[in-house]
Design an enzyme around this catalytic site. Structure first.
Site, PDB file in Angstrom:
ATOM      1  CG  ASP A 140     -39.483  -0.184 -20.256  1.00  0.00           C
ATOM      2  OD1 ASP A 140     -39.201   1.024 -20.330  1.00  0.00           O
ATOM      3  OD2 ASP A 140     -38.926  -1.068 -20.956  1.00  0.00           O
TER       4      ASP A 140
ATOM      5  CG  ASP B 196     -38.405   2.138 -26.054  1.00  0.00           C
ATOM      6  OD1 ASP B 196     -39.192   2.243 -27.009  1.00  0.00           O
ATOM      7  OD2 ASP B 196     -37.803   3.112 -25.567  1.00  0.00           O
TER       8      ASP B 196
HETATM    9  C1  BG6 Z   1     -35.273   3.379 -23.392  1.00  0.00           C
HETATM   10  C2  BG6 Z   1     -34.623   2.483 -24.425  1.00  0.00           C
HETATM   11  O1  BG6 Z   1     -36.611   3.031 -23.239  1.00  0.00           O
HETATM   12  O2  BG6 Z   1     -35.197   4.737 -23.820  1.00  0.00           O
HETATM   13  C3  BG6 Z   1     -33.193   2.935 -24.676  1.00  0.00           C
HETATM   14  O3  BG6 Z   1     -34.614   1.141 -23.951  1.00  0.00           O
HETATM   15  C4  BG6 Z   1     -33.184   4.404 -25.084  1.00  0.00           C
HETATM   16  O4  BG6 Z   1     -32.610   2.137 -25.675  1.00  0.00           O
HETATM   17  C5  BG6 Z   1     -33.877   5.241 -24.009  1.00  0.00           C
HETATM   18  O5  BG6 Z   1     -31.838   4.875 -25.234  1.00  0.00           O
HETATM   19  C6  BG6 Z   1     -33.947   6.718 -24.347  1.00  0.00           C
HETATM   20  O6  BG6 Z   1     -34.798   6.905 -25.443  1.00  0.00           O
HETATM   21  P1  BG6 Z   1     -34.883   8.185 -26.354  1.00  0.00           P
HETATM   22  O7  BG6 Z   1     -36.034   7.841 -27.277  1.00  0.00           O
HETATM   23  O8  BG6 Z   1     -35.227   9.341 -25.455  1.00  0.00           O
HETATM   24  O9  BG6 Z   1     -33.592   8.380 -27.047  1.00  0.00           O
HETATM   25 MG    MG Z   2     -37.274  -1.370 -22.085  1.00  0.00          MG
END
Ligand code: BG6
Ligand code: MG
Length: 218
Positions: A9, A11
């Site tokens: 993953d 984030d």
């Molecule tokens: C995930 C995060 O990796 O990505 C979430 O943990 C986030 O918090 C999701 O909402 C979607 O990300 P993005 O950058 O496309 O808005």
């Molecule tokens: Mg994550």
């Protein structure tokens, strides 16, 4: 059975972008006059952008306040704030232990992939200067079913040419651990707040990632 691939993953695993997601949602919530705090932000980890906004609306008893189009427009507004904020990311923001862990895996012939549902994943990896360390980076725009569905982890395994049982998934969110288990892979949880499924290997932080420990689990 031998370990063939590590699927990460992004984030909360490769870097900590939760603070930027928090600040961007907070800015939008303040503009809308909604309540938003760190506890609500915790619920958004691993959750798609639109579903995150729906959780914020739910917490403010505003579930039916906007049409789908309005919700999309507002969630995109948050994304504009977020995109501006993440431009500050540098290789110093890679979480501790990640680079040596990936280097050891690669030198043992293990492939690496990124399974993030963030549509900003490529930009984040570029800013961290680690895109080249991965053999495959999933495109969130093509994922039909977000985590906890196994789709994104299964796509990574398929693109790398391995069976799910030959892969390990590494996640910081409960939805991600569920996704890895549903894909039939071994899971490593990094500081996961466990609400349902327990990760196969539980770690407090990325600095505890140990290539030998993980490969021996096979
Ligand atoms: C995930 C995060 O990796 O990505 C979430 O943990 C986030 O918090 C999701 O909402 C979607 O990300 P993005 O950058 O496309 O808005
Ligand atoms: Mg994550």
């Amino acid at each position: 059975m031998c370990l063939k691939a590590l699927i990460f993953d992004l984030d909360g695993v490769l870097t900590d972008t939760a603070k930027y997601h928090y600040l961007a949602w907070k800015k939008l919530a303040d503009e809308l006059g909604y309540y938003f705090d760190e506890d609500i932000n915790e619920l958004l980890k691993g959750v798609s952008r639109i579903n995150s906004f729906e959780i914020i609306l739910e917490k403010n008893n505003a579930t039916n306040k906007f049409t789908d189009l309005e919700k999309e427009t507002l969630a995109n507004k948050k994304n504009e704030y977020y995109k501006e904020m993440i431009e500050q990311l540098t290789p110093n923001d890679i979480l501790e232990g990640i680079v040596p862990f990936i280097n050891e895996a690669r030198s043992n012939g293990v492939k690496c992939a990124v399974a993030s549902i963030s549509k900003n994943a490529s930009r984040v990896l570029e800013l961290l200067k680690i895109s080249d360390m991965f053999d495959y980076i999933a495109d969130a725009a093509l994922v039909k079913n977000p985590k906890p569905d196994p789709e994104i982890f299964l796509t990574c395994a398929e693109q790398l040419g391995f069976k799910p049982s030959e892969c390990v998934g590494i996640e910081d969110a409960q939805a991600g651990i569920e996704s890895i288990h549903a894909a039939g892979m071994l899971s490593v949880g990094i500081n996961v707040t466990v609400t349902s499924i327990m990760p196969d290997i539980v770690l407090k932080s990325t600095s505890e990632l140990d290539f030998k420990q993980i490969s021996e689990k096979f």
